[in-house]
Design a protein around this motif. Structure first.
Motif, PDB file in Angstrom:
ATOM      1  N   PRO B 256      40.735  29.236  40.336  1.00 18.23           N
ATOM      2  CA  PRO B 256      41.839  28.403  39.842  1.00 18.23           C
ATOM      3  C   PRO B 256      43.097  28.690  40.677  1.00 18.23           C
ATOM      4  CG  PRO B 256      40.813  29.658  38.055  1.00 18.23           C
ATOM      5  CD  PRO B 256      40.195  30.141  39.316  1.00 18.23           C
ATOM      6  N   GLU B 257      43.915  27.651  40.899  1.00 19.03           N
ATOM      7  CA  GLU B 257      45.052  27.782  41.814  1.00 19.03           C
ATOM      8  C   GLU B 257      45.965  28.952  41.448  1.00 19.03           C
ATOM      9  OE1 GLU B 257      46.815  24.008  42.850  1.00 19.03           O
ATOM     10  OE2 GLU B 257      48.602  25.058  43.555  1.00 19.03           O
ATOM     11  N   ASP B 258      46.225  29.124  40.132  1.00 20.83           N
ATOM     12  CA  ASP B 258      47.130  30.201  39.697  1.00 20.83           C
ATOM     13  C   ASP B 258      46.609  31.567  40.121  1.00 20.83           C
ATOM     14  OD1 ASP B 258      48.649  28.347  38.585  1.00 20.83           O
ATOM     15  OD2 ASP B 258      48.255  28.863  36.476  1.00 20.83           O
ATOM     16  N   LEU B 259      45.281  31.719  40.015  1.00 18.01           N
ATOM     17  CA  LEU B 259      44.681  33.010  40.350  1.00 18.01           C
ATOM     18  C   LEU B 259      44.607  33.201  41.872  1.00 18.01           C
ATOM     19  CD1 LEU B 259      43.343  35.540  39.176  1.00 18.01           C
ATOM     20  CD2 LEU B 259      41.155  34.338  39.240  1.00 18.01           C
ATOM     21  N   ALA B 260      44.172  32.149  42.569  1.00 24.30           N
ATOM     22  CA  ALA B 260      44.004  32.261  44.026  1.00 24.30           C
ATOM     23  C   ALA B 260      45.322  32.591  44.711  1.00 24.30           C
ATOM     24  CB  ALA B 260      43.427  30.963  44.585  1.00 24.30           C
ATOM     25  N   TYR B 261      46.382  31.964  44.243  1.00 28.80           N
ATOM     26  CA  TYR B 261      47.679  32.179  44.898  1.00 28.80           C
ATOM     27  C   TYR B 261      48.543  33.202  44.156  1.00 28.80           C
ATOM     28  CZ  TYR B 261      46.455  28.447  48.051  1.00 28.80           C
ATOM     29  OH  TYR B 261      45.819  27.708  49.006  1.00 28.80           O
ATOM     30  N   PHE B 262      47.885  34.012  43.290  1.00 31.59           N
ATOM     31  CA  PHE B 262      48.625  35.030  42.546  1.00 31.59           C
ATOM     32  C   PHE B 262      49.184  36.078  43.507  1.00 31.59           C
ATOM     33  CE2 PHE B 262      48.422  39.336  40.713  1.00 31.59           C
ATOM     34  CZ  PHE B 262      49.411  39.211  39.754  1.00 31.59           C
ATOM     35  N   GLU B 263      50.477  36.365  43.350  1.00 31.39           N
ATOM     36  CA  GLU B 263      51.089  37.434  44.151  1.00 31.39           C
ATOM     37  C   GLU B 263      51.575  38.526  43.217  1.00 31.39           C
ATOM     38  OE1 GLU B 263      53.971  35.786  46.873  1.00 31.39           O
ATOM     39  OE2 GLU B 263      52.406  34.729  48.001  1.00 31.39           O
ATOM     40  N   PHE B 264      51.534  39.784  43.696  1.00 29.05           N
ATOM     41  CA  PHE B 264      51.850  40.917  42.832  1.00 29.05           C
ATOM     42  C   PHE B 264      53.306  40.921  42.390  1.00 29.05           C
ATOM     43  CE2 PHE B 264      48.493  42.829  45.747  1.00 29.05           C
ATOM     44  CZ  PHE B 264      47.458  42.470  44.888  1.00 29.05           C
TER      45      PHE B 264
END
Lengths: 220, 270
Positions: B256-264
């Motif tokens: 999912p986009e939110d997870l794939a592009y998640f930044e710390f």
């Protein structure tokens, strides 16, 4: 014997002339650009960019010159330091060639073989890069567009590149690697937007000091 | 036309390439002549050349990948010149990054340089940063060789010198690894005033790519060493790099986009 010394001496002269010519050619590139567009960055502007990079590259250049001198021979040294990509290209080529030919590096035969290896590698690299650059040029904007399928890959080129590059260094020198990675990661955790220009010299100093400490402790 | 890739830059690039080829060919011809004089077998010299071609092809492709990485900010010609003369993958990336950060507000390798003056500054920085060996070698190489021959006869501790040279590279590589593990991303303001997330901070994708690249490289090197597969050992680095980039594309597609592009960490506005 006299002839052997002559060949190496002549190689020094030959290499020095080429180094001077290439230095002029290199400096001409930004100079012509500045003349053509009539834009003249100030010394301060260039100095601000150069300082952090020079702090890293100049000591590294000196260390590299000392480290590679016994391996590359006279001709190989002049040519390698003009054409670059030494550790990932020229050095493996030269060492591989010596190994296959079963010739010692500190002989004149070794001098000839390493020069042939480095020169061949330099020619092939230059041609491959030129062909790919000229052939790919029209497609580059499409490939790097933020909406393209390949966009995530281009955003992650650095981790992909340094992961692979680091793996061979880290596996060979794991004791030396731990300290700089831990220290730099802590620094980035504290200041997330710190630039590579600041981070790199810190990394090099930490790695060098750590190595000397390990050497003194006889843990290397 | 984009000044970074116009005919002037193309001509400058071609001139530099012509000089590099001329230098390499003259060194090669000279060495081959001397080899004949010394009685080195023609087959030995021929094999040296063939082996060098094979050794070179793949790392050269990795260099092309670096040129592509520098292209969004610098266009294709300057990285081409810089990676063909003196430059190497790690140094030129570091020089370009430091120079762009110093001369442009909020600039990064992901964003194009839009004014000629900033571009000229980056050109000067990258050129001056790498030119030192061309000054040192003519002045010092002979003396270094002389001193080294003396010292080698005396102590023979070349291990420390080798390790220090490797440590300098490790320090450099560690800087990029630390950024991939914990760096903060950036948000830039577009010309129309909207904010754009550049997704260039450390997060799931950067760590997954870094780990994949390292692990694949280690596995391939081990296999190549154990089974004595020369081509794999020569191709391990580019294969690892491209495979890790493939992992990044795959994750961006399947997660999912939110997870794939998640930044710390939250990105900061430049």
């Amino acid at each position: 014997m006299k002839k052997e010394r002559n060949y190496v001496d002549k190689t020094h002269t030959f290499g020095s002339v080429w180094s001077f010519v290439m230095l002029l050619v290199l400096l001409t590139v930004p100079l012509i650009f500045c003349i053509f567009y009539n834009v003249w960055p100030s010394f301060k502007e260039v100095g601000q960019g150069l300082l952090p990079v020079a702090l890293m590259f100049y000591p590294t250049a000196i260390i590299e010159i000392v480290a590679y001198t016994p391996l590359l021979g006279t001709g190989g040294m002049y040519l390698s330091f003009t054409t670059g990509n030494i550790s990932n290209l020229k050095l493996p080529c030269a060492l591989g060639a010596l190994d296959t030919a079963k010739i010692k590096s500190n002989s004149e035969e070794g001098e000839v073989i390493t020069t042939i290896a480095v020169a061949t590698s330099a020619i092939v690299t230059t041609i491959i890069i030129a062909v790919f650059v000229l052939a790919l040029k029209p497609f580059i904007p499409k490939l790097t567009d933020p909406d393209s399928l390949l966009a995530p890959a281009f955003k992650q080129v650095m981790p992909a590149l340094f992961g692979a590059l680091g793996a061979s260094y880290f596996s060979k020198h794991w004791k030396v690697s731990i300290l700089p990675i831990v220290v730099l990661t802590l620094i980035v955790i504290i200041s997330g937007s710190i630039g590579a220009g600041v981070l790199i010299p810190i990394g090099v100093v930490v790695a060098l000091l750590g190595t000397l400490a390990l050497y003194k402790l006889k843990w290397l | 036309m984009d000044f970074r890739e116009d005919n002037l830059m193309l001509v400058l690039g071609l001139i530099v390439i012509a000089f590099i080829l001329a230098q390499s060919v003259t060194f090669l011809v000279r060495a081959l002549k001397r080899g004949n004089e010394l009685g080195i077998a023609k087959s030995t010299m021929k094999n040296t050349m063939i082996q060098s071609v094979l050794f070179t092809i793949t790392p050269a492709l990795a260099i092309v990948a670096t040129i592509i990485a520098l292209t969004p900010a610098l266009g294709i010609i300057l990285p081409w010149i810089r990676l063909s003369v003196i430059g190497n993958i790690t140094q030129e990336t570091a020089a370009a990054t430091a120079a762009i950060e110093a001369v442009t507000e909020g600039g990064s390798l992901a964003l194009p340089i839009t004014d000629e003056k900033s571009f000229a500054t980056v050109m000067w920085v990258m050129t001056l940063a790498s030119s030192l060996p061309l000054v040192i070698l003519p002045l010092c190489l002979k003396r270094i060789q002389h001193g080294m021959n003396k010292a080698m006869n005396k102590s023979g501790d070349s291990k420390l010198t080798d390790t220090l040279a490797a440590a300098a590279f490790i320090g450099l590589i560690a800087a990029f690894i630390a950024r991939a593990l914990a760096g903060t991303g950036t948000i830039t303001t577009e010309a129309d005033g909207t904010l754009k997330n550049n997704y260039d901070g450390a997060g799931l994708l950067s760590v997954a790519t870094l780990v994949s690249s390292t692990v694949i490289m280690l596995i391939l090197s081990k296999i190549a060493e154990k089974k004595n597969i020369t081509w794999l050992s020569n191709f391990a680095m580019p294969i690892s790099m491209f495979a890790a980039m493939g992992v990044a594309i795959l994750l961006a597609q399947v997660l999912p986009e939110d997870l794939a592009y998640f930044e710390f960490r939250p990105p900061v506005v430049n």
